[in-house]
Motif scaffolding. Structure first.
Motif: not given
Length: 224
Positions: A27, A41, A48
């Motif tokens: 990611v 994602p 994140i």
């Protein structure tokens, strides 16, 4: 839950990535030092966001509509108000997911901007050219940035390849929407890029276009 977190040096933009999920997805966080793009994602929007630090998330880009690349897109969009960008071809499958040959689907996610060949995704100082690369899915895209359109003109060009190109191989073409013939055309497009372009794949180790000349040669594209 902790995830492997990596930074990549010497590129024309700042690149870091988390390795996440059961398929060990990469990611990516692409930034100019202030603004950021998150690519594909997989899961855990909180993790994140935590990895962004002081960066402002300006866009969420999905390279293709498979569940392991879109799993946290809706939540990340809701938490940050960042627009979601996907290809016009795969966007319907992001907004209304189906299994695509697997037993898993992701949460539906609004696609705010649909892109196609030749479009440019501009975020901060970065300009990313959209390259259509069907083969793994009908609407797979790659993102390409050269030094003069990045944040560091001394750094190397970057290709975000999703599941189109990996180190030593290509993405699978046996899922619904996949095509070995389409993949051959996509390899021709990527073979035209400079050898020193750093490739950021959706899974596994990073590579370069030059290192993948043997991969291109399997489709008949040894040189441009």
């Amino acid at each position: 839950m902790g995830y492997e977190y990596m930074k990549v040096r010497g590129l024309c933009v700042d690149v870091s990535y988390l390795v996440m999920g059961p398929l060990e997805n990469n990611v990516y966080i692409l930034s100019d030092g202030e603004s950021a793009i998150v690519v594909d994602p997989c899961m855990d929007a909180d993790a994140i966001i935590g990895s962004l630090g002081d960066l402002k998330l300006e866009a969420i880009v999905i390279t293709h509509a498979h569940w392991d690349h879109t799993g946290a897109a809706a939540e990340l969009r809701e938490m940050t108000d960042a627009p979601v960008i996907a290809s016009a071809v795969d966007a319907p499958l992001v907004e209304e997911p189906c299994a695509l040959g697997t037993s898993r689907t992701a949460r539906p996610c609004v696609v705010d901007k649909k892109v196609a060949k030749g479009d440019v995704i501009a975020v901060g100082k970065m300009q990313w050219k959209v390259i259509e690369t069907p083969g793994h899915s009908k609407g797979s895209i790659c993102l390409f940035c050269i030094p003069q359109f990045g944040s560091d003109p001394e750094g190397l060009a970057v290709l975000v390849s999703g599941d189109t190109l990996f180190a030593g191989t290509t993405g699978r073409t046996d899922f619904e929407g996949g095509s070995i013939e389409d993949m051959a055309v996509s390899m021709k497009r990527l073979a035209a890029l400079p050898d020193d372009t750093v490739v950021l794949p959706g899974h596994g180790a990073l590579t370069t276009v030059g290192n993948e000349r043997r991969t291109f040669a399997r489709f008949g594209w040894e040189e441009e």
